[in-house]
Design a protein around this motif. Structure first.
Motif, PDB file in Angstrom:
ATOM      1  N   ALA A 337       0.832  -1.209   0.000  1.00 34.33           N
ATOM      2  CA  ALA A 337       0.000   0.000   0.000  1.00 34.33           C
ATOM      3  C   ALA A 337       0.866   1.258   0.000  1.00 34.33           C
ATOM      4  O   ALA A 337       0.551   2.237  -0.684  1.00 34.33           O
ATOM      5  N   GLU A 338       1.946   1.249   0.753  1.00 39.75           N
ATOM      6  CA  GLU A 338       2.826   2.408   0.786  1.00 39.75           C
ATOM      7  C   GLU A 338       3.479   2.638  -0.574  1.00 39.75           C
ATOM      8  O   GLU A 338       3.661   3.759  -1.022  1.00 39.75           O
ATOM      9  N   ARG A 339       3.848   1.533  -1.245  1.00 39.53           N
ATOM     10  CA  ARG A 339       4.489   1.671  -2.553  1.00 39.53           C
ATOM     11  C   ARG A 339       3.522   2.210  -3.609  1.00 39.53           C
ATOM     12  O   ARG A 339       3.945   2.811  -4.589  1.00 39.53           O
ATOM     13  N   LEU A 340       2.229   1.992  -3.400  1.00 37.51           N
ATOM     14  CA  LEU A 340       1.240   2.488  -4.363  1.00 37.51           C
ATOM     15  C   LEU A 340       0.781   3.905  -4.059  1.00 37.51           C
ATOM     16  O   LEU A 340       0.149   4.534  -4.909  1.00 37.51           O
ATOM     17  N   ARG A 341       1.058   4.391  -2.874  1.00 35.91           N
ATOM     18  CA  ARG A 341       0.551   5.698  -2.462  1.00 35.91           C
ATOM     19  C   ARG A 341       0.967   6.787  -3.449  1.00 35.91           C
ATOM     20  O   ARG A 341       2.147   6.939  -3.791  1.00 35.91           O
ATOM     21  N   GLY A 342      -0.007   7.551  -3.922  1.00 32.84           N
ATOM     22  CA  GLY A 342       0.264   8.663  -4.817  1.00 32.84           C
ATOM     23  C   GLY A 342       0.420   8.303  -6.277  1.00 32.84           C
ATOM     24  O   GLY A 342       0.653   9.172  -7.108  1.00 32.84           O
ATOM     25  N   ARG A 343       0.277   7.009  -6.630  1.00 31.41           N
ATOM     26  CA  ARG A 343       0.439   6.591  -8.024  1.00 31.41           C
ATOM     27  C   ARG A 343      -0.927   6.444  -8.674  1.00 31.41           C
ATOM     28  O   ARG A 343      -1.891   5.990  -8.049  1.00 31.41           O
ATOM     29  N   ASP A 345      -3.778   5.015 -11.527  1.00 31.92           N
ATOM     30  CA  ASP A 345      -4.107   3.691 -12.060  1.00 31.92           C
ATOM     31  C   ASP A 345      -3.232   3.359 -13.266  1.00 31.92           C
ATOM     32  O   ASP A 345      -2.803   2.217 -13.447  1.00 31.92           O
ATOM     33  N   GLN A 346      -2.980   4.369 -14.106  1.00 36.64           N
ATOM     34  CA  GLN A 346      -2.144   4.154 -15.296  1.00 36.64           C
ATOM     35  C   GLN A 346      -0.730   3.734 -14.890  1.00 36.64           C
ATOM     36  O   GLN A 346      -0.160   2.789 -15.455  1.00 36.64           O
ATOM     37  N   GLN A 347      -0.161   4.413 -13.908  1.00 39.62           N
ATOM     38  CA  GLN A 347       1.187   4.080 -13.468  1.00 39.62           C
ATOM     39  C   GLN A 347       1.247   2.684 -12.854  1.00 39.62           C
ATOM     40  O   GLN A 347       2.199   1.933 -13.076  1.00 39.62           O
ATOM     41  N   ILE A 348       0.230   2.327 -12.088  1.00 38.98           N
ATOM     42  CA  ILE A 348       0.193   1.005 -11.461  1.00 38.98           C
ATOM     43  C   ILE A 348       0.119  -0.081 -12.533  1.00 38.98           C
ATOM     44  O   ILE A 348       0.803  -1.112 -12.454  1.00 38.98           O
ATOM     45  N   ALA A 349      -0.728   0.140 -13.556  1.00 37.84           N
ATOM     46  CA  ALA A 349      -0.863  -0.838 -14.631  1.00 37.84           C
ATOM     47  C   ALA A 349       0.458  -0.995 -15.390  1.00 37.84           C
ATOM     48  O   ALA A 349       0.872  -2.113 -15.733  1.00 37.84           O
ATOM     49  N   GLU A 350       1.132   0.118 -15.664  1.00 38.57           N
ATOM     50  CA  GLU A 350       2.414   0.042 -16.367  1.00 38.57           C
ATOM     51  C   GLU A 350       3.471  -0.661 -15.515  1.00 38.57           C
ATOM     52  O   GLU A 350       4.293  -1.433 -16.031  1.00 38.57           O
ATOM     53  N   ASP A 351       3.459  -0.411 -14.199  1.00 38.35           N
ATOM     54  CA  ASP A 351       4.389  -1.107 -13.307  1.00 38.35           C
ATOM     55  C   ASP A 351       4.164  -2.614 -13.349  1.00 38.35           C
ATOM     56  O   ASP A 351       5.120  -3.408 -13.290  1.00 38.35           O
ATOM     57  N   PHE A 352       2.894  -3.019 -13.457  1.00 33.61           N
ATOM     58  CA  PHE A 352       2.585  -4.449 -13.497  1.00 33.61           C
ATOM     59  C   PHE A 352       3.161  -5.086 -14.766  1.00 33.61           C
ATOM     60  O   PHE A 352       3.683  -6.202 -14.732  1.00 33.61           O
TER      61      PHE A 352
END
Length: 386
Positions: A337-343, A345-352
């Motif tokens: 959760a801390e690593r996702l804070r402030g990111r 949806d687009q950034q999270i999907a690209e990270d995946f």
């Protein structure tokens, strides 16, 4: 002309499972009293009348009572739908209500058709722009892209075209439900991100004398003519330091603006407390929070025995409890959760994609991800409103 600008009532919402219906009734009583005592000429409600598309009956009854009381005072009201409202449901009966001076503006196609008010200085055209979900209204406005700036800009072009065809000296007010650049958000607002871009420039409202904004829950001034009223009640602990209010706006004969904040009733103050349990229970400086709604975060290295019960003895209105042990120096990597804070949806999907494949998405793949996310959001909004 004197307006009372408010928004984001969220009728039917609770605060961490505590009903706010009584507090919302108190606010509406205060609103009606302000309209009467301050000789308000019109009430502006910039979206999110309800907290969800299908509100509970008690919330509908509150709204119904408020409309009757405003109509009895003979004071017109202009109300728009927000991203929490079902535009179709809120707009039912709008034609009949308009005859009583209650003007519900929920149809994007008619946003350029104003409610015309007048005083001794002439006409005031009040344009009500409902919340515009980009992927749902793009075709209606012929927008080149499905983002907030494009569709709201196209809607404002229609407003300015209508205003230009009216007699010289006509003053203009617009209601809009949007995230304007320069505004500060909080935790209780639903994300309206589309295409990776949620915020729109304040310059979109050039050409009108006052923009009454809704969506952000903190009262704030973007410019002299562009303001958020904020929500009348706090709906998350992130609003701990908000001063809840409405704007009492005077529109002069030449479009001059003066604005005064009118505070709204506070059911209970909010307090966010952090520390070890024994310290929170013993600190005399915390006595002032005995009557507050409390969010407690415990930093003990180990979870104490029955901490909620212990806290409730000192803070009877404690509502939430979280644990965040102080760092010991040998902690593992930050939580997911801390690593996702402030990111986004687009950034999270690209990270995946990077995690699975080992390479970053190329521009075409980024566009596919963005379109997929926008489609999911649009489907969710459409399903909620149907």
């Amino acid at each position: 002309m004197r307006f009372l600008h408010t928004s984001d009532w969220h009728l039917g919402r609770s605060f961490h499972r505590v009903s706010l219906l009584d507090a919302q009734q108190t606010f509406l009583d205060h609103l009606v009293a302000t309209v009467r005592d301050r000789e308000v000429d019109a009430v502006l409600v910039a979206g999110d009348v309800y907290d969800r598309a299908v509100p509970p009956l008690a919330a509908v009854e509150l709204f119904d009572q408020a409309l009757h009381r405003l109509a009895d005072l003979g004071v017109p009201a202009v109300m728009t739908s927000g991203n929490h409202d079902s535009a179709r449901r809120l707009g039912v009966g709008s034609g009949l209500m308009g005859r009583a001076g209650i003007h519900l503006r929920t149809d994007p196609a008619t946003c350029h058709q104003p409610v015309l008010l007048s005083d001794r200085h002439g006409d005031v055209a009040v344009y009500g722009l409902p919340y515009l979900e980009p992927t749902l209204v793009r075709e209606e406005f012929g927008a080149r892209t499905a983002d907030h700036t494009a569709v709201l800009g196209a809607a404002m072009d229609r407003v300015r075209a209508d205003l230009a065809a009216r007699p010289d000296g006509t003053r203009a007010v617009v209601l809009a439900h949007a995230f304007v650049i320069g505004g500060a958000g909080c935790d209780s607002e639903r994300d309206i991100t589309a295409g990776g871009v949620a915020a729109v420039p304040a310059a979109l409202f050039d050409g009108v004398h006052y923009a009454a904004l809704g969506h952000l829950h903190g009262c704030q001034t973007i410019s002299e003519r562009v303001r958020y009223s904020g929500s009348p009640l706090a709906y998350s602990f992130s609003e701990e330091h908000h001063r809840k209010s409405m704007w009492l706006v005077e529109l002069g004969p030449g479009g001059e603006i003066t604005a005064e904040r009118v505070d709204t009733p506070v059911p209970r103050p909010l307090a966010r407390l952090r520390g070890r349990l024994d310290d929170l229970l013993a600190d005399p400086d915390l006595d002032r929070h005995a009557g507050s709604w409390v969010e407690a975060t415990l930093t003990d290295p180990f979870r104490p025995h029955e901490p909620m019960a212990a806290l409730a003895k000192r803070f009877p209105h404690v509502l939430t409890l979280a644990f965040a042990p102080d760092p010991t120096g040998d902690d593992p990597l930050a939580s997911y959760a801390e690593r996702l804070r402030g990111r986004t949806d687009q950034q999270i999907a690209e990270d995946f994609v990077v995690h699975v494949r080992g390479t970053v998405p190329d521009p075409g793949e980024r566009l596919v991800l963005r379109d997929a996310l926008d489609t999911v959001r649009a489907d969710a909004v459409g399903a909620e409103r149907d």
